[in-house]
Write an enzyme that holds these catalytic residues in place. Structure first.
Site, PDB file in Angstrom:
ATOM      1  N   LYS A  11       0.886  -1.288  -0.037  1.00  0.00           N
ATOM      2  CA  LYS A  11      -0.115  -0.013  -0.002  1.00  0.00           C
ATOM      3  C   LYS A  11       0.726   1.399   0.094  1.00  0.00           C
ATOM      4  O   LYS A  11       2.007   1.435   0.419  1.00  0.00           O
ATOM      5  CB  LYS A  11      -0.995   0.073   1.168  1.00  0.00           C
ATOM      6  CG  LYS A  11      -0.247   0.077   2.639  1.00  0.00           C
ATOM      7  CD  LYS A  11       0.293   1.396   3.001  1.00  0.00           C
ATOM      8  CE  LYS A  11       0.899   1.401   4.325  1.00  0.00           C
ATOM      9  NZ  LYS A  11       1.439   2.434   4.889  1.00  0.00           N
ATOM     10  N   ALA A  98      10.112  -3.481   5.951  1.00  0.00           N
ATOM     11  CA  ALA A  98      10.363  -2.107   6.959  1.00  0.00           C
ATOM     12  C   ALA A  98      10.453  -0.782   5.859  1.00  0.00           C
ATOM     13  O   ALA A  98      11.102  -0.067   6.438  1.00  0.00           O
ATOM     14  CB  ALA A  98      11.496  -2.276   7.908  1.00  0.00           C
ATOM     15  N   ALA A 102       3.799  -1.486   4.285  1.00  0.00           N
ATOM     16  CA  ALA A 102       3.043  -2.578   4.884  1.00  0.00           C
ATOM     17  C   ALA A 102       3.205  -4.102   4.522  1.00  0.00           C
ATOM     18  O   ALA A 102       2.225  -4.889   4.288  1.00  0.00           O
ATOM     19  CB  ALA A 102       1.275  -2.236   4.804  1.00  0.00           C
ATOM     20  N   ALA A 106       0.908  -7.251   4.975  1.00  0.00           N
ATOM     21  CA  ALA A 106       0.479  -7.642   4.028  1.00  0.00           C
ATOM     22  C   ALA A 106       0.797  -9.469   4.273  1.00  0.00           C
ATOM     23  O   ALA A 106      -0.184 -10.364   3.952  1.00  0.00           O
ATOM     24  CB  ALA A 106       1.332  -7.511   2.627  1.00  0.00           C
ATOM     25  N   ASP A 138      -2.460  -1.665  10.120  1.00  0.00           N
ATOM     26  CA  ASP A 138      -2.431  -1.592   8.596  1.00  0.00           C
ATOM     27  C   ASP A 138      -2.988  -2.842   8.002  1.00  0.00           C
ATOM     28  O   ASP A 138      -3.123  -3.194   6.964  1.00  0.00           O
ATOM     29  CB  ASP A 138      -1.212  -1.414   7.889  1.00  0.00           C
ATOM     30  CG  ASP A 138      -0.713  -0.043   8.205  1.00  0.00           C
ATOM     31  OD1 ASP A 138      -1.396   0.903   8.416  1.00  0.00           O
ATOM     32  OD2 ASP A 138       0.453   0.228   7.896  1.00  0.00           O
TER      33      ASP A 138
HETATM   34  O1  C5P Z   1      -0.511  -1.071  14.524  1.00  0.00           O
HETATM   35  P1  C5P Z   1       1.119  -1.242  14.437  1.00  0.00           P
HETATM   36  O2  C5P Z   1       1.393  -2.423  15.115  1.00  0.00           O
HETATM   37  O3  C5P Z   1       1.352  -1.188  13.083  1.00  0.00           O
HETATM   38  O4  C5P Z   1       1.953   0.043  14.758  1.00  0.00           O
HETATM   39  C1  C5P Z   1       3.149  -0.007  14.937  1.00  0.00           C
HETATM   40  C2  C5P Z   1       3.597   1.196  15.827  1.00  0.00           C
HETATM   41  O5  C5P Z   1       3.423   2.415  14.976  1.00  0.00           O
HETATM   42  C3  C5P Z   1       2.985   1.468  17.190  1.00  0.00           C
HETATM   43  O6  C5P Z   1       3.367   0.557  18.278  1.00  0.00           O
HETATM   44  C4  C5P Z   1       2.921   2.701  17.186  1.00  0.00           C
HETATM   45  O7  C5P Z   1       4.132   3.297  18.194  1.00  0.00           O
HETATM   46  C5  C5P Z   1       2.884   3.525  15.969  1.00  0.00           C
HETATM   47  N1  C5P Z   1       1.568   3.806  15.333  1.00  0.00           N
HETATM   48  C6  C5P Z   1       1.112   4.862  15.998  1.00  0.00           C
HETATM   49  N2  C5P Z   1      -0.251   5.600  15.537  1.00  0.00           N
HETATM   50  C7  C5P Z   1      -0.973   4.696  14.592  1.00  0.00           C
HETATM   51  C8  C5P Z   1      -0.195   3.557  14.147  1.00  0.00           C
HETATM   52  C9  C5P Z   1       0.837   3.162  14.443  1.00  0.00           C
HETATM   53  O8  C5P Z   1       1.609   5.903  16.846  1.00  0.00           O
HETATM   54  N3  C5P Z   1      -2.088   4.958  14.227  1.00  0.00           N
END
Ligand code: C5P
Length: 301
Positions: A11, A98, A102, A106, A138
């Site tokens: 994405k 990284a 995403a 995925a 995501d």
């Molecule tokens: O949701 P996900 O595990 O992918 O998020 C990884 C990190 O990215 C979270 O631990 C947070 O530090 C940050 N994040 C955030 N706000 C979001 C999505 C992600 O701060 N809306």
């Protein structure tokens, strides 16, 4: 069933409006996800216990243990349905690791769909999407694909109409960026600028109507004017070389350039497939990838 393969798209966030940090540490978002035709494939086969292997681009950066998000997806699904997570998941990677596209999400969405089919669970789609949201912000979008507005922390999706194809080039940087680090830098920049970084003090972010209209019209020229990424300053701050990459793409004919998600992949919008191929050819071999959007979500092959 002996083997199930699921294809899952990358994405780009064509809008990434970041609100304040919430008490749970996540940030309120209004983001417009667009799935692009760069894919990972996840193949599930029966095994004694849970095993992860990977091949393809950047695989050295992927954990092959229980911390892999695809492994966590298999375990979460097995637990929900009271089965053993006995599966070999093989990930064929084409999405940068990284990279802000995403890729890990995925793989998690692909693992859920593949294990659901392999184990014959017949999980309802809304159940799979709820599991996706538990795995990461995501992940639901990786499952559904197309284009969608993401609110909450990005996991609450509203599908959006896309009236035509958009052509992109994705320039992959050496080494990834950690998403939490980029959000932390965004917060730091806000505080350094004299503002607050807290959700309680910042307005809730909202979808940009001009951007939603540009997608609906399938107009690259309208989309160009509406692209935005609130994480870009933080991402470029942590990786200053990205400024040069963005400028190089613009200088070589891109309509627009932005960091993809939390970066460090840079996304360039082009008027045509030929334009995308020509721009990709100006980057070092293997470092820039043309792709078309929208792309479908997780698909059983
Ligand atoms: O949701 P996900 O595990 O992918 O998020 C990884 C990190 O990215 C979270 O631990 C947070 O530090 C940050 N994040 C955030 N706000 C979001 C999505 C992600 O701060 N809306």
């Amino acid at each position: 069933m002996t083997a199930v393969t699921v294809r899952v798209p990358a994405k780009v966030n064509v809008q990434l409006s970041v609100g304040g940090r919430r008490p749970d540490g996540f940030h309120d978002l209004a983001t417009v996800f667009l799935a692009v035709g760069l894919y990972d494939q996840v193949t599930a086969t029966p095994a004694d216990g849970l095993r992860i292997t990977a091949a393809g681009r950047d695989v050295a950066g992927i954990p092959l243990d229980a911390t892999n998000l695809a492994a966590r997806a298999a375990v979460a699904l097995a637990k929900r349905y009271g089965v053993e997570p006995d599966v070999h998941l093989h990930i064929d990677k084409d999405i940068p690791v990284a990279g802000g596209m995403a890729g890990g999400s995925a793989d998690a969405a692909g693992a859920l769909v593949a294990c659901d089919a392999l184990w014959g669970l017949g999980a309802p789609r809304n159940e799979l999407i709820a599991l996706c949201a538990e795995l990461g912000s995501d992940v639901p979008f990786s499952l559904v694909g197309g284009a969608a507005l993401g609110t909450g922390r990005g996991e609450i999706l509203t599908p959006l109409e896309v009236g035509g194809e958009f052509h992109w080039v994705f320039a992959v940087a050496e080494g990834g960026l950690s998403t939490p680090d980029v959000y932390r830098e965004c917060d730091r920049l806000r505080r350094a600028g004299g503002g607050s970084d807290l959700a309680a003090n910042l307005p809730a972010p909202a979808a940009d109507p001009a951007l939603v209209a540009a997608l609906r019209e399938g107009s690259a020229v309208a989309l160009r004017a509406a692209l935005s990424n609130d994480l870009q300053a933080a991402s470029v701050g942590l990786r200053p070389a990205l400024a040069g990459t963005l400028a190089a793409g613009l200088g070589a004919g891109a309509l627009a350039a932005l960091v993809s998600g939390s970066g460090p992949t840079c996304a360039f919008l082009l008027p045509s497939a030929a334009g995308a191929a020509a721009l990709a050819a100006t980057f070092p071999p293997g470092s820039a990838h043309p792709a078309v959007s929208p792309a479908p979500g997780a698909t059983l092959l």
